[in-house]
Design a protein around this motif. Structure first.
Motif, PDB file in Angstrom:
ATOM      1  N   PHE A 172      59.453  49.211  39.215  1.00 41.03           N
ATOM      2  CA  PHE A 172      58.627  48.732  40.310  1.00 41.03           C
ATOM      3  C   PHE A 172      59.259  47.476  40.881  1.00 41.03           C
ATOM      4  O   PHE A 172      59.743  46.614  40.137  1.00 41.03           O
ATOM      5  CB  PHE A 172      57.217  48.394  39.817  1.00 41.03           C
ATOM      6  N   THR A 173      59.259  47.336  42.195  1.00 43.15           N
ATOM      7  CA  THR A 173      59.633  46.064  42.825  1.00 43.15           C
ATOM      8  C   THR A 173      58.435  45.414  43.489  1.00 43.15           C
ATOM      9  O   THR A 173      58.486  44.241  43.841  1.00 43.15           O
ATOM     10  CB  THR A 173      60.746  46.271  43.855  1.00 43.15           C
ATOM     11  N   SER A 174      57.353  46.185  43.676  1.00 44.07           N
ATOM     12  CA  SER A 174      56.103  45.628  44.183  1.00 44.07           C
ATOM     13  C   SER A 174      55.014  46.664  43.962  1.00 44.07           C
ATOM     14  O   SER A 174      55.295  47.860  43.806  1.00 44.07           O
ATOM     15  CB  SER A 174      56.218  45.288  45.668  1.00 44.07           C
ATOM     16  N   SER A 175      53.762  46.193  43.965  1.00 47.29           N
ATOM     17  CA  SER A 175      52.634  47.131  43.847  1.00 47.29           C
ATOM     18  C   SER A 175      51.354  46.406  44.185  1.00 47.29           C
ATOM     19  O   SER A 175      51.209  45.203  43.956  1.00 47.29           O
ATOM     20  CB  SER A 175      52.553  47.702  42.428  1.00 47.29           C
ATOM     21  N   SER A 176      50.417  47.166  44.772  1.00 52.02           N
ATOM     22  CA  SER A 176      49.080  46.613  44.965  1.00 52.02           C
ATOM     23  C   SER A 176      48.321  46.675  43.649  1.00 52.02           C
ATOM     24  O   SER A 176      48.796  47.247  42.660  1.00 52.02           O
ATOM     25  CB  SER A 176      48.340  47.423  46.037  1.00 52.02           C
ATOM     26  N   ALA A 177      47.153  46.066  43.615  1.00 52.62           N
ATOM     27  CA  ALA A 177      46.292  46.099  42.434  1.00 52.62           C
ATOM     28  C   ALA A 177      44.854  46.315  42.900  1.00 52.62           C
ATOM     29  O   ALA A 177      44.473  45.904  44.002  1.00 52.62           O
ATOM     30  CB  ALA A 177      46.416  44.803  41.642  1.00 52.62           C
ATOM     31  N   THR A 178      44.085  46.897  42.021  1.00 53.32           N
ATOM     32  CA  THR A 178      42.674  47.107  42.348  1.00 53.32           C
ATOM     33  C   THR A 178      41.926  45.799  42.209  1.00 53.32           C
ATOM     34  O   THR A 178      42.418  44.843  41.595  1.00 53.32           O
ATOM     35  CB  THR A 178      42.053  48.161  41.423  1.00 53.32           C
ATOM     36  N   ASP A 179      40.710  45.757  42.793  1.00 48.78           N
ATOM     37  CA  ASP A 179      39.904  44.536  42.689  1.00 48.78           C
ATOM     38  C   ASP A 179      39.613  44.223  41.233  1.00 48.78           C
ATOM     39  O   ASP A 179      39.561  43.051  40.823  1.00 48.78           O
ATOM     40  CB  ASP A 179      38.587  44.715  43.464  1.00 48.78           C
ATOM     41  N   GLU A 180      39.391  45.276  40.429  1.00 53.72           N
ATOM     42  CA  GLU A 180      39.102  45.045  39.006  1.00 53.72           C
ATOM     43  C   GLU A 180      40.324  44.437  38.307  1.00 53.72           C
ATOM     44  O   GLU A 180      40.193  43.532  37.469  1.00 53.72           O
ATOM     45  CB  GLU A 180      38.710  46.369  38.318  1.00 53.72           C
ATOM     46  N   GLU A 181      41.512  44.926  38.633  1.00 50.88           N
ATOM     47  CA  GLU A 181      42.729  44.392  38.013  1.00 50.88           C
ATOM     48  C   GLU A 181      42.968  42.955  38.457  1.00 50.88           C
ATOM     49  O   GLU A 181      43.411  42.112  37.670  1.00 50.88           O
ATOM     50  CB  GLU A 181      43.926  45.271  38.388  1.00 50.88           C
ATOM     51  N   ILE A 182      42.682  42.664  39.717  1.00 48.62           N
ATOM     52  CA  ILE A 182      42.873  41.282  40.196  1.00 48.62           C
ATOM     53  C   ILE A 182      41.893  40.351  39.505  1.00 48.62           C
ATOM     54  O   ILE A 182      42.248  39.245  39.069  1.00 48.62           O
ATOM     55  CB  ILE A 182      42.687  41.226  41.724  1.00 48.62           C
ATOM     56  N   SER A 183      40.651  40.779  39.354  1.00 49.74           N
ATOM     57  CA  SER A 183      39.652  39.937  38.685  1.00 49.74           C
ATOM     58  C   SER A 183      40.044  39.694  37.231  1.00 49.74           C
ATOM     59  O   SER A 183      39.841  38.607  36.675  1.00 49.74           O
ATOM     60  CB  SER A 183      38.271  40.605  38.740  1.00 49.74           C
ATOM     61  N   ALA A 184      40.621  40.733  36.603  1.00 50.64           N
ATOM     62  CA  ALA A 184      41.003  40.611  35.198  1.00 50.64           C
ATOM     63  C   ALA A 184      42.372  39.965  35.030  1.00 50.64           C
ATOM     64  O   ALA A 184      42.784  39.662  33.912  1.00 50.64           O
ATOM     65  CB  ALA A 184      41.004  42.002  34.536  1.00 50.64           C
ATOM     66  N   GLY A 185      43.090  39.740  36.150  1.00 49.21           N
ATOM     67  CA  GLY A 185      44.406  39.126  36.074  1.00 49.21           C
ATOM     68  C   GLY A 185      45.459  40.081  35.521  1.00 49.21           C
ATOM     69  O   GLY A 185      46.474  39.639  34.974  1.00 49.21           O
ATOM     70  N   GLU A 186      45.261  41.382  35.654  1.00 51.81           N
ATOM     71  CA  GLU A 186      46.195  42.370  35.110  1.00 51.81           C
ATOM     72  C   GLU A 186      47.052  42.952  36.232  1.00 51.81           C
ATOM     73  O   GLU A 186      46.603  43.130  37.368  1.00 51.81           O
ATOM     74  CB  GLU A 186      45.431  43.498  34.416  1.00 51.81           C
ATOM     75  N   ASP A 187      48.289  43.325  35.852  1.00 50.92           N
ATOM     76  CA  ASP A 187      49.211  44.030  36.742  1.00 50.92           C
ATOM     77  C   ASP A 187      49.405  43.290  38.066  1.00 50.92           C
ATOM     78  O   ASP A 187      49.482  43.899  39.138  1.00 50.92           O
ATOM     79  CB  ASP A 187      48.702  45.455  37.015  1.00 50.92           C
ATOM     80  N   LEU A 188      49.503  41.959  37.985  1.00 49.67           N
ATOM     81  CA  LEU A 188      49.706  41.181  39.212  1.00 49.67           C
ATOM     82  C   LEU A 188      51.177  40.886  39.455  1.00 49.67           C
ATOM     83  O   LEU A 188      51.574  40.611  40.582  1.00 49.67           O
ATOM     84  CB  LEU A 188      48.921  39.861  39.134  1.00 49.67           C
TER      85      LEU A 188
END
Length: 908
Positions: free
Chosen positions: A104-120
């Motif tokens: 991966f060189t970039s990717s979006s994240a779901t709102d749940e992942e952003i809130s949890a600080g995962e896969d950022l």
């Protein structure tokens, strides 16, 4: 549930229901295909938005993990996430392949992942469980739809091959969850059921006999159909909002290339209102051939791409356009139009062009440009650097600029340079640098720190201009303004500035200096008989001779005509007078030759003291001028010293009184011997001692030699004093040999008059040959000035006594400008470094350099060195560090009666 109907009604109802079911089954299949087409179009649109959202230079050759700052990585995640937040797509991302692996060189994240600080942070994260079919996209370079399953779930995905500006291949991708698609299919089914219900409502007229329960059921069904219809409208609005607020221009066109829908950004890019754009036929109106080709590619089922300058047809707006045309197909697989994405990259291209112009300007700059990292390691040099220094870029990249250090620039300059730069400020100054060839050059430098967004210094940029020629011209002009064109000496104007400085220094610091005025006697005869060219040549030769006979630190000037001025800085009157006597002596032996004629050269000289009582420079000039012409009036070819009442007799009377006192002291044996230790510094050796003389007056007061020796030299009594000192010293040594075991040698001073006294030389030889003192313990000291003034006599004197085993030391070495030039002609064993250099060795770098030079030259010539006037322990320690062999001065010992140095003899 029962119905009271006839069989005909039942049949009609049955036929009607069958027709509705068949129609809805067909319509459901068609709408399902359209739903998948819409999903695929959404995936393609979202995937194509990835390269438009990401920074242009993120995909590049040789990209590696860790070369993208984390703040940019997470910013990319947030931008992609913002884009997908109001779409059916759950993820959009980009992939690269390196070493047969996907990253991966970039990717979006779901709102749940952003809130949890995962896969950022996604840059260079490995795609470990990727579907192998994804890799085929790099090989086929064709878009591919896949249904995949990985650690994040099950998705329908699109993978679109892309190429960065520098040719790096990568994939732009988008995912929709399978569960979401299934939900959409179910929703579609519900829509169809809702539609079936609507159709069934037409049965109400024939179903009047339905029970109240059945009518309630029909009403409920109608309500649900209405709600679902509202939901469909809401979804449509959300999609329209996403398209409307997209950061890129998006529009839909039919199979005839007519625009059917445009978003707000598209209106801004083209510069024409929506009502003008909708219905615009691109095939009929576009004039840009490359853009038309991209459109035609999409209408034939291929992805169309355009990049370049473009002027919109309707809005007449100039821009740099990046456009992609994506074909759309109906349920039968036929092209029925497409979706296009327009991006106005004008600002970005302008910025890139500006950067290129700046890069070209730096590369072609007429000045040297060097860029280093924060540690000073060179990262870039331009072409002018190679032209100026001779180094090519590969020779210096990664090197430190110390490579150009010539050693001529003071360390304090570099210290100030780094303190200024590390404080975040620009430094300006001049450095004396060295080229690859070893040639030195002057460089005017402007060095500036470069900071990042956080204000941290990351690099330094230096602009350098070679000012060697400018400096040479400036120095030449400055020299011409301050020096006499004929002789190269200081002119009157510059000399008067130096004199003002010295007078001010003497008044403030109680220092002592001497001013001398010299006038060439009978100079007019040369001009009158041989012409001015001869006179000019004579002035040049006289100036060279005078310059050679004084100290390097003395200031010599030609104010004009046949006159010269000398400023003896930090000098006693006796030292200055001896220096002028040396000049007169050499001039008496000099003959100026012009064509077939020879002329003697004589001078008259006046001296005056500059001390704290000197009022002004002008007053000092008046005094020395008066003294010089008094010398002329007294018969020329002589020196006259200025006194306050200007009565020469008073001076003569003083010397006469001391001369009488010396005669009486010799007759009455009123001289006595003192001694001062000479300490070894570099080895555990025995100390030596220098014999000093004192005069005892009639009241038994000790008179120092500085009071009576000038008169002795003036009235030729110095050799008689030398004879007394030699006789008494050798006799004392013979009488006390048993107490001299701890002493290496005893030094005896000889005056300049003694060097030419053959009778005294014979006396010394006889005394040594018939005496009991080992010659290895006997040393003689002669001053540099005396030795040079009587060079031939000094050479004979030294050789004769050295043949007996005695040693010679050259005293006050360095006091004359020609010291080194004469040294190789004087076969001495030791050099005594003039105390005027030693005294300020800790504070004056010039004095330290002189001491170091004399010591090194002495050692090269196999001579030992002795430093005089060692008055502190700190000076002694510095002399040890410089490698000087011996030290003499108050820090070692004070002069004391000679008997005090004897070692008590132990009883047998």
């Amino acid at each position: 549930m029962t119905f009271k109907m006839t069989s005909r009604v039942y049949l009609a109802v049955l036929v009607y229901v069958a027709w509705v079911v068949a129609y809805l089954g067909y319509d459901y299949g068609k709408e399902r295909d359209l739903l998948y087409q819409k999903i695929d179009n959404s995936l393609v649109t979202s995937a194509l938005a990835v390269p438009l959202i990401l920074p242009d230079n993120i995909h590049r050759q040789e990209m590696r993990k860790g070369d993208l700052p984390s703040d940019i990585d997470i910013a990319n995640t947030y931008k992609l996430s913002d884009y997908v937040r109001n779409t059916d797509v759950i993820y959009i991302y980009s992939l690269i392949r390196q070493d047969s692996k996907l990253y991966f060189t970039s990717s979006s994240a779901t709102d749940e992942e952003i809130s949890a600080g995962e896969d950022l942070y996604n840059y260079f994260d490995p795609y470990t469980d990727a579907n192998p079919a994804i890799t085929d996209v790099f090989a086929t370079k064709e878009k591919k739809f896949l249904e995949i399953s990985d650690q994040w779930g099950k998705f329908r995905s699109v993978f679109i091959p892309q190429t960065s500006a520098d040719g790096t291949p990568y994939i732009a991708a988008a995912d929709i969850e399978i569960s979401h698609i299934e939900q959409m299919v179910r929703n579609q089914l519900l829509n169809e059921l809702g539609l079936a219900t609507v159709f069934m409502l037409f049965l109400i007229p024939v179903m009047m006999t339905f029970s109240s329960a059945q009518r309630r059921w029909a009403r409920d069904l109608e309500t649900r159909v209405g709600e679902r219809t509202q939901e469909l409208h809401a979804n449509e609005k959300r999609l329209s909002s996403i398209l409307e607020h997209s950061p890129v221009g998006i529009f839909h066109y039919d199979k005839y290339s007519a625009l059917t829908m445009v978003n707000h950004r598209m209106v801004e890019i083209i510069g024409a209102p929506e009502q003008v754009l909708v219905g615009f036929n691109m095939l009929d109106n576009l004039v840009n051939a490359d853009l038309l080709q991209a459109l035609n590619d999409s209408l034939t089922g291929e992805l169309g791409y355009f990049e370049g300058p473009y002027t919109s047809v309707t809005g007449k707006r100039d821009m740099y356009l990046i456009a992609e045309f994506v074909p759309l197909k109906d349920s039968n697989g036929e092209i029925n139009g497409g979706v296009a994405v327009f991006n106005d990259a004008t600002e970005q291209v302008n910025a890139n062009n500006s950067l290129k112009k700046l890069s070209m300007a730096v590369e072609q700059s007429p000045n040297v440009v060097v860029i280093t990292d924060v540690d000073g390691n060179i990262e870039y040099v331009n072409t002018k650097f190679t032209i100026t220094t001779g180094y090519i870029a590969d020779e210096v990249l990664g090197q430190n600029p110390r490579l150009f250090n010539s050693g001529e620039t003071a360390p304090e300059v570099y210290k100030d340079l780094w303190q200024t730069l590390l404080s975040g400020q620009e430094w300006r100054g001049v450095l004396h640098n060295k080229k690859k060839s070893g040639e030195l050059y002057w460089a005017e430098e402007v060095i500036s720190p470069i900071t990042n967004a956080q204000g941290e210094i990351t690099h330094f940029i230096a602009q350098q201009e070679d000012i060697t020629e400018v400096r040479r011209i400036s120095d030449e002009i400055s020299f011409q303004m301050t020096h006499d064109a004929l002789t190269g000496l200081l002119n009157r104007r510059q000399f008067e500035k130096e004199l003002v400085r010295i007078v001010d220094h003497a008044r403030k610091h109680q220092s002592h200096h001497v001013l001398c005025f010299i006038d060439i006697d009978q100079f007019k005869i040369i001009n009158d008989t041989c012409g001015h060219m001869a006179g000019d040549e004579m002035l040049r030769q006289v100036s060279n001779l005078v310059r050679d006979k004084i100290r390097s630190r003395d200031i010599l000037a030609r104010p004009g005509g046949d006159e010269f001025l000398i400023l003896f800085e930090n000098s006693s009157l006796a030292q200055a007078e001896r220096a002028i006597q040396v000049v007169i002596h050499h001039l008496n032996q000099f003959r100026f030759q012009w064509q077939e004629r020879n002329f003697p050269v004589e001078i008259s000289a006046g001296l005056t003291v500059i001390d704290r009582d000197t009022s002004t420079a002008t007053e000092a000039m008046k005094e020395v001028d008066t003294a010089c012409y008094t010398a002329k009036d007294a018969g020329r070819n002589r020196i006259h010293i200025y006194s306050e009442d200007d009565e020469l007799q008073l001076t003569h009377k003083g010397y006469i009184q001391w001369a009488n006192e010396i005669h009486a002291a010799l007759d009455e044996d009123r001289f006595c011997l003192f001694a001062q230790q000479i300490k070894p510094l570099q080895a555990d050796q025995k100390p030596s001692y220098e014999v000093l003389i004192r005069l005892t007056d009639n009241q038994n007061n000790l008179i120092p030699p500085g009071a009576f020796l000038p008169a002795a030299e003036r009235y030729n009594l110095a050799s008689q004093i030398d004879r007394w000192v030699i006789s008494h010293t050798l006799q004392w040594m013979a009488d006390n040999l048993g107490g001299l075991d701890h002493i290496d040698s005893i030094s005896i001073n000889l005056s300049g008059q003694s060097l030419g006294d053959e009778a005294l030389l014979g006396f010394i030889i006889r005394s040594i040959e018939h005496g009991q003192v080992p010659t290895a313990m006997i040393k003689f000291e002669i001053t540099e000035t005396a030795a040079i003034a009587n060079l031939k006599d000094a050479q004979i004197f030294i050789r004769m006594l050295q043949n007996l085993g005695c040693q010679f030391a050259l005293d006050d070495f360095g006091s004359g400008l020609s010291s080194f030039a004469y040294l190789k002609n004087l076969p001495v064993d030791l050099l005594k470094i003039d105390g005027m250099f030693v005294r300020d060795i800790l504070t004056d770098p010039i004095d330290e350099a002189m001491v170091r030079s004399i010591n090194e030259i002495g050692h090269i010539m196999k001579m030992k060195t002795i430093a005089e006037f060692v008055e502190t322990e700190e000076i002694q320690q510095r002399l040890i560090e410089l490698g000087v062999d011996y030290a003499q001065g108050y820090a070692i010992s004070h002069p004391e009666p000679i008997d005090n140095i004897l070692q008590p003899v132990k009883a047998c």
